[in-house]
Design a protein around this motif. Sequence first.
Motif, mmCIF file in Angstrom:
data_model
loop_
_atom_site.group_PDB
_atom_site.id
_atom_site.type_symbol
_atom_site.label_atom_id
_atom_site.label_comp_id
_atom_site.label_asym_id
_atom_site.label_seq_id
_atom_site.Cartn_x
_atom_site.Cartn_y
_atom_site.Cartn_z
ATOM 1 N N ARG A 116 15.784 4.240 -3.892
ATOM 2 C CA ARG A 116 15.966 3.139 -2.744
ATOM 3 C C ARG A 116 15.178 3.077 -1.566
ATOM 4 O O ARG A 116 14.215 1.801 -1.280
ATOM 5 N N ALA A 117 15.169 3.804 -0.715
ATOM 6 C CA ALA A 117 13.787 4.077 -0.395
ATOM 7 C C ALA A 117 12.599 4.765 -0.275
ATOM 8 O O ALA A 117 11.526 3.914 0.163
ATOM 9 N N ARG A 118 12.306 5.121 -1.757
ATOM 10 C CA ARG A 118 10.425 5.313 -2.753
ATOM 11 C C ARG A 118 9.878 3.673 -2.782
ATOM 12 O O ARG A 118 9.166 3.231 -2.354
ATOM 13 N N ALA A 119 10.896 2.761 -2.933
ATOM 14 C CA ALA A 119 10.434 1.766 -2.954
ATOM 15 C C ALA A 119 10.759 0.237 -1.904
ATOM 16 O O ALA A 119 9.625 -0.279 -1.646
ATOM 17 N N HIS A 120 11.036 0.473 -0.332
ATOM 18 C CA HIS A 120 11.276 0.027 0.317
ATOM 19 C C HIS A 120 9.743 1.106 1.186
ATOM 20 O O HIS A 120 9.156 -0.030 2.578
ATOM 21 N N LEU A 121 9.471 1.662 1.298
ATOM 22 C CA LEU A 121 8.529 3.068 2.016
ATOM 23 C C LEU A 121 6.882 1.715 1.493
ATOM 24 O O LEU A 121 6.383 2.762 0.299
ATOM 25 N N LYS A 122 6.207 1.593 2.693
ATOM 26 C CA LYS A 122 5.007 1.208 2.003
ATOM 27 C C LYS A 122 4.470 2.630 3.255
ATOM 28 O O LYS A 122 3.755 1.466 4.342
ATOM 29 N N PRO A 123 3.940 3.282 3.540
ATOM 30 C CA PRO A 123 3.244 4.299 4.666
ATOM 31 C C PRO A 123 2.144 3.196 4.299
ATOM 32 O O PRO A 123 1.385 2.983 3.810
ATOM 33 N N GLN A 124 1.149 3.403 5.704
ATOM 34 C CA GLN A 124 0.101 2.479 5.982
ATOM 35 C C GLN A 124 -0.996 3.876 6.918
ATOM 36 O O GLN A 124 -2.213 4.042 6.239
ATOM 37 N N GLY A 125 -0.417 4.729 7.706
ATOM 38 C CA GLY A 125 -0.973 6.006 9.022
ATOM 39 C C GLY A 125 -1.177 6.630 7.883
ATOM 40 O O GLY A 125 -0.883 6.922 6.934
ATOM 41 N N GLU A 126 -1.526 7.948 9.016
ATOM 42 C CA GLU A 126 -1.928 8.489 7.700
ATOM 43 C C GLU A 126 -0.453 10.026 7.517
ATOM 44 O O GLU A 126 -0.508 10.817 7.630
#
Length: 224
Positions: A116-126
């Motif tokens: 679930r976390a992988r589906a919602h996490l969308k990293p933007q910065g480094e």
Amino acid sequence: MKSDSPSEINANESSSEINEQVANQTNEQRDNILTEENDNATANPIELDISVLSELSQQIEILKSQLEDRSTQYMRIAADFENYRKRTAKEKEENDLQVKRNTITELLPIVDNFERARAHLKPQGEGEMTIHKSYQGVYKQLVDCLKRLGVAPMRPEGQEFDPNLHEAVMREPTDEYPEGTVLEELVRGYYFGERVLRHAMVKVAAPREDISLDSEDLSSQDNA
């Protein structure tokens, strides 16, 4: 010199004859007794041997019967022990599998939360990307560990609904798929070896007519 009279000579001769007869009779009786004893001596060993052989034969038969009984008892005990050994080994295997099954089942919610976390996490910065990679590494390590234990995920999308594997929690009317087709896996199911570890919660295709019928029923109720 005085000579014996004829009467004395006759008397002596008669006594001699009597003594000879008695001696002969005694010798004959003794010979008969010895003959009978010799006959008995030659006959008794044969009769004794036959009796001994008969007794030995009976004892051998008794020992054979006892040996057969002991052999039968031994085979029965050996078979019982072998069955006991197999039964205990199978029970131990079942207990070990049950312990593994229970332990892995407790870990599955953690895997669900990772997904679930992988589906919602969308990293933007480094920095977020670094955290995301670390998270992905931990998740991959957990998944690999479950694979080594014999756990495999189900892939039910597009398959026909199977109550032995799936649990239908939603129905979606559609014309694209036949009725009973699994459209989406809402909660992932898993196998443990050849057994089902957890049923997959799925959304199942339903015929489009259900909606039209429901609409007609609602409209008829409104008109009424």
